[in-house]
Design a protein around this motif. Structure first.
Motif, short mmCIF file in Angstrom:
data_model
loop_
_atom_site.label_atom_id
_atom_site.label_comp_id
_atom_site.label_asym_id
_atom_site.label_seq_id
_atom_site.Cartn_x
_atom_site.Cartn_y
_atom_site.Cartn_z
N LYS A 156 0.84 -1.20 0.00
CA LYS A 156 0.00 0.00 0.00
C LYS A 156 0.88 1.25 0.00
O LYS A 156 0.48 2.29 -0.53
CB LYS A 156 -0.92 0.00 1.22
N ARG A 157 2.06 1.13 0.62
CA ARG A 157 2.94 2.30 0.71
C ARG A 157 4.40 1.86 0.79
O ARG A 157 4.71 0.73 1.16
CB ARG A 157 2.59 3.16 1.92
N ILE A 158 5.26 2.81 0.44
CA ILE A 158 6.71 2.64 0.60
C ILE A 158 7.18 3.79 1.48
O ILE A 158 6.92 4.96 1.18
CB ILE A 158 7.45 2.73 -0.75
N ILE A 159 7.85 3.44 2.58
CA ILE A 159 8.43 4.48 3.43
C ILE A 159 9.87 4.69 2.98
O ILE A 159 10.68 3.77 3.02
CB ILE A 159 8.37 4.10 4.92
N PHE A 160 10.15 5.91 2.54
CA PHE A 160 11.49 6.30 2.16
C PHE A 160 12.15 6.90 3.40
O PHE A 160 11.94 8.07 3.71
CB PHE A 160 11.46 7.32 1.02
N ASN A 161 12.90 6.08 4.12
CA ASN A 161 13.61 6.56 5.31
C ASN A 161 14.69 7.54 4.88
O ASN A 161 15.12 7.54 3.72
CB ASN A 161 14.20 5.37 6.07
N PRO A 162 15.15 8.42 5.79
CA PRO A 162 16.16 9.42 5.41
C PRO A 162 17.35 8.80 4.67
O PRO A 162 17.90 7.79 5.11
CB PRO A 162 16.58 10.01 6.76
N GLY A 163 17.68 9.40 3.53
CA GLY A 163 18.79 8.93 2.73
C GLY A 163 18.40 7.94 1.64
O GLY A 163 19.23 7.53 0.84
N THR A 164 17.10 7.55 1.60
CA THR A 164 16.66 6.59 0.59
C THR A 164 15.76 7.24 -0.47
O THR A 164 15.29 6.55 -1.37
CB THR A 164 15.90 5.40 1.22
N GLU A 165 15.52 8.54 -0.35
CA GLU A 165 14.63 9.23 -1.26
C GLU A 165 15.12 9.07 -2.71
O GLU A 165 16.31 9.16 -2.97
CB GLU A 165 14.54 10.72 -0.91
N ASN A 166 14.17 8.83 -3.63
CA ASN A 166 14.52 8.55 -5.01
C ASN A 166 13.33 8.92 -5.89
O ASN A 166 12.31 8.24 -5.88
CB ASN A 166 14.86 7.06 -5.14
N ASP A 167 13.47 10.01 -6.66
CA ASP A 167 12.36 10.52 -7.48
C ASP A 167 11.85 9.48 -8.47
O ASP A 167 10.64 9.39 -8.71
CB ASP A 167 12.77 11.79 -8.22
N GLU A 168 12.76 8.70 -9.05
CA GLU A 168 12.36 7.70 -10.04
C GLU A 168 11.46 6.63 -9.42
O GLU A 168 10.42 6.28 -9.97
CB GLU A 168 13.62 7.07 -10.64
N LEU A 169 11.84 6.14 -8.24
CA LEU A 169 11.04 5.12 -7.56
C LEU A 169 9.74 5.72 -7.03
O LEU A 169 8.69 5.06 -7.05
CB LEU A 169 11.83 4.46 -6.43
N ILE A 170 9.77 6.96 -6.58
CA ILE A 170 8.55 7.63 -6.11
C ILE A 170 7.54 7.70 -7.25
O ILE A 170 6.36 7.36 -7.08
CB ILE A 170 8.88 9.05 -5.57
N GLU A 171 8.00 8.10 -8.44
CA GLU A 171 7.12 8.19 -9.61
C GLU A 171 6.58 6.82 -10.00
O GLU A 171 5.39 6.67 -10.29
CB GLU A 171 7.89 8.81 -10.78
N LEU A 172 7.44 5.82 -9.98
CA LEU A 172 7.03 4.45 -10.30
C LEU A 172 5.97 3.96 -9.31
O LEU A 172 4.98 3.34 -9.70
CB LEU A 172 8.26 3.54 -10.29
N ALA A 173 6.18 4.25 -8.04
CA ALA A 173 5.21 3.86 -7.01
C ALA A 173 3.85 4.51 -7.28
O ALA A 173 2.82 3.82 -7.29
CB ALA A 173 5.72 4.26 -5.62
N GLN A 174 3.86 5.80 -7.55
CA GLN A 174 2.60 6.52 -7.79
C GLN A 174 1.87 5.97 -9.01
O GLN A 174 0.64 5.82 -8.98
CB GLN A 174 2.88 8.02 -7.96
N LYS A 175 2.61 5.62 -10.06
CA LYS A 175 2.00 5.04 -11.27
C LYS A 175 1.35 3.69 -10.97
O LYS A 175 0.47 3.26 -11.70
CB LYS A 175 3.05 4.88 -12.37
N ASN A 176 1.80 3.03 -9.91
CA ASN A 176 1.27 1.72 -9.52
C ASN A 176 0.36 1.79 -8.30
O ASN A 176 0.15 0.79 -7.62
CB ASN A 176 2.43 0.74 -9.30
#
Length: 120
Positions: free
Chosen positions: A82-102
């Motif tokens: 249902k969600r991905i928690i991006f803990n500090p230092g793991t932020e990644n725009d490409e994966l964030i966009e991929l997650a939202q598309k899914n």
């Protein structure tokens, strides 16, 4: 409520945040699935070193830096969390966009803090 959680980047090293999160998640009653490249166990569970298929995942909490995430994209999406928690230092725009598309919610946060303040 028990939130089935994959800890991506799990480690038996007690000085690491992924280790601390595993113990805190268990303490708060969540079922954990530690996945990582390290051998060993954490919070009484063996660390799975492959990319196991796990059903009913609520949350993937990331402890893998962006430079090492690319080969995990397909695995993460196929878990259908249902969600991905991006803990500090793991932020990644490409994966964030991929997650939202899914239809997966990206959360910029810290698992330890979220558990502590009741927002997990």
């Amino acid at each position: 409520m028990n939130k089935r959680t994959v800890i991506l980047g799990a480690t038996p090293d007690s000085s690491r945040f992924a280790y601390k999160a595993a113990h805190m998640l268990v303490k708060f009653g969540h079922e954990i699935f530690p996945v990582g490249i390290k051998k060993g166990e954490v919070a009484g569970k063996p660390i799975m070193n492959d990319k196991p298929s796990i059903d009913g995942i609520d949350t993937v909490t990331l402890y893998v830096g962006p430079q090492n995430q690319t080969n995990l994209y397909e695995y993460i999406i196929n878990l259908k969390p249902k969600r991905i928690i991006f803990n500090p230092g793991t932020e990644n725009d490409e994966l964030i966009e991929l997650a939202q598309k899914n239809n997966i919610e990206p959360v910029m946060g810290c698992t330890l803090v979220m558990l502590s303040v009741g927002t997990y």
